[in-house]
Design an enzyme around this catalytic site. Sequence first.
Site, PDB file in Angstrom:
ATOM      1  N   GLU A 261       0.815  -1.214   0.000  1.00  0.00           N
ATOM      2  CA  GLU A 261       0.000   0.000   0.000  1.00  0.00           C
ATOM      3  C   GLU A 261       0.849   1.265   0.000  1.00  0.00           C
ATOM      4  OE1 GLU A 261      -3.853  -1.862  -0.004  1.00  0.00           O
ATOM      5  OE2 GLU A 261      -3.086   0.128  -0.495  1.00  0.00           O
ATOM      6  N   ARG A 265       0.403   3.739  -3.276  1.00  0.00           N
ATOM      7  CA  ARG A 265      -0.267   5.010  -2.990  1.00  0.00           C
ATOM      8  C   ARG A 265       0.725   6.159  -2.833  1.00  0.00           C
ATOM      9  NH1 ARG A 265      -5.842   3.837   0.338  1.00  0.00           N
ATOM     10  NH2 ARG A 265      -5.861   1.563   0.133  1.00  0.00           N
ATOM     11  N   ASP A 394      -4.299 -10.406  -8.202  1.00  0.00           N
ATOM     12  CA  ASP A 394      -4.669  -9.497  -9.294  1.00  0.00           C
ATOM     13  C   ASP A 394      -3.548  -8.687  -9.935  1.00  0.00           C
ATOM     14  OD1 ASP A 394      -4.456  -8.070  -6.926  1.00  0.00           O
ATOM     15  OD2 ASP A 394      -6.457  -7.208  -6.996  1.00  0.00           O
ATOM     16  N   GLU A 528     -12.492  -0.828 -10.115  1.00  0.00           N
ATOM     17  CA  GLU A 528     -12.026  -1.774 -11.132  1.00  0.00           C
ATOM     18  C   GLU A 528     -12.955  -1.898 -12.341  1.00  0.00           C
ATOM     19  OE1 GLU A 528      -9.968  -2.310  -7.460  1.00  0.00           O
ATOM     20  OE2 GLU A 528     -12.133  -2.518  -7.820  1.00  0.00           O
ATOM     21  N   THR A 614      -1.289   0.413 -10.219  1.00  0.00           N
ATOM     22  CA  THR A 614      -2.535  -0.200  -9.792  1.00  0.00           C
ATOM     23  C   THR A 614      -3.360   0.717  -8.884  1.00  0.00           C
ATOM     24  OG1 THR A 614      -3.441  -2.348  -9.100  1.00  0.00           O
ATOM     25  CG2 THR A 614      -1.743  -1.345  -7.673  1.00  0.00           C
TER      26      THR A 614
END
Length: 639
Positions: A261, A265, A394, A528, A614
């Site tokens: 994360e 981010r 994913d 998504e 992502t």
Amino acid sequence: MVFRKLPGVSASGMGLRLSQKFMFLLFLSGLVTLCFGALFFLPDSVRLKRIFLSKTEIQPVTVGSGSENDVREHLKRPKDQGMTSAKGEAGIKLKSQSRKPPVSYEATEVRLAGGKAQEDLNLSRSKTESASEKVTSSNHGANSDTFSYKKFRRCLFKPPLGRDSGRPADPQTNERREKVKEMMKFAWDNYKRYAWGKNELRPLTRNGHIGNMFGGLRGASVVDSLDTLYIMGLMDEYNDAKEWVKTSLDLNSNGEASLFEVNIRYVGGLLSAYYLTGEELFKNKAVELGEKLLPAFNTPTGIPRGVINLGSGTSWSWGWASAGSSILAEFGTLHLEFVHLTELSSNPVYTEKVMNIRKLLNKIEKPHGLYPNFLSPVSGNWVQHHVSIGGLGDSFYEYLIKSYLMSDKTDDDAKKMYYTALEAIEANLVQKSPGGLTYMAEWRGGILDHKMGHLACFSGGMIGIGADDGAAEKRQHYLDLAAEITHTCHESYTRSATKLGPEAFRFDSGAEATATRLSDRYYILRPEVIESYMYMWRLTHDPKYREWGWEAVEALEQHCRVESGFSGIRDVYTTSVSHDNMQQSFFLSETLKYLYLLFSDDDLLSLEDWVFNTEAHPLPIIRNSCLQDDTTQEKTVSE
């Protein structure tokens, strides 16, 4: 000059000793001069330079010690080389790129329509970029190994913001785009009013949320929003965010942080903000934070653990992860950001780390060609045979095809891994329901679980952007498969009362594209499905994708917008909604950005120049041949 006589020493003796002292001092001064010359000109003196030079002049070479993977000496970066590969470790082949970018667009970049408001916006952006280019030039002009922002901009095929900031000619589409922009401003204004500096907004209780995912870091919504605010032209809001990063983003935290994360981010958000604006502040923060993540790789295999203390550098695996394993979607979702950290810092260690991951994955056996979700960072073996294109797996697959695209299609290793994995996915996971819906099932030791998560709905866009580079006979097939999966995910929205999709939906016991368990019925502002709409629009220009996106906007407005922001809901199958009181930072970074791009012209963050990490942070394609070509600095508009 009168010398004070020392007992037992003649005047002549005193003179001789003074001569010796003079000679000794002369020799010493020469030695000091030689040492300082070596300090600044010998290639192995980087560590010594850290003592004397500021961080803006040179970036650190290494962080952490004690890892079996840190024993080897770091590779030296060749002059004028763009992306450094870990030669001999991963077999990545970087071809010379013969294609040249068109003439410089910089002279016409700010040519926008729309009157004085647009002119003011252009002036604000122009001043930001002009000032940042001056800083970059003054700081790095003497060092050919250092990233040149001005040169990078010349290597783009199109202006990042397009010729008219992506403003569509169609009035209805533009009206819809402006609505998305209003949603972003509403979400941001409420975050700033009630949760400024915290990680996320709780809109019902009007306060901030910190959480324990970021290891004491603050302002996740600020960093996640930088690029969205900038591309939407919300310059006052962007400048507020930039000032907060400058004055309040403290990277010296000491807590439990998710490597994944923080990377997607914070590092991703700072990198994209730098590439869009040229502000050195963002680059320096990104590299400083990236350095703090490196100790997570100190494992016997080099596979990083999922949790790291950003202060002490100690790392460990998630307590819920099977047998202390690392998660495929976490250690497999570092490549884009780490390659760019090497690009900006001239430090090959970042690329080495992610290439080592790829090397190990290529060596170990894959059941039926599939990549299970859990891998031991100690033994390098799979821990469970659970395979998912949704959560836990994913973005590993996403980063394979995007690594290939980001390398300007020179990373043949990533290309081979992606298409080989896609073949295995089609053979084992892709299913067709009795009602004709194509979906991605999950695989548990050879047994299919006919469930598809909202997170897996990114795969429509992923397969779409990779279609054109597949085998010639399969390109249309891949594009059709992408469209079918995106259609299925749209069905998961249309079959709910709120027209928003559940966290997971099933295809068994007579159910199709609906959640059958209460625990799967929630929607937390996820992006998504909308992400796949955006990519499929760009690839096909089929108007249904814009219509589907507008349906999502209307549903968000009706069911998720509250008085002081946006909130997720607990059950998409009832219109008497119960809100979860959380405005996720990825709603600002991803959901609203993808909607804005869906209703914009294709030259706003053109896919010819950018890939999205992502978390939807745009990162530029690395064109090494252009970056290495000194003549690009002399290109003019007349050329």
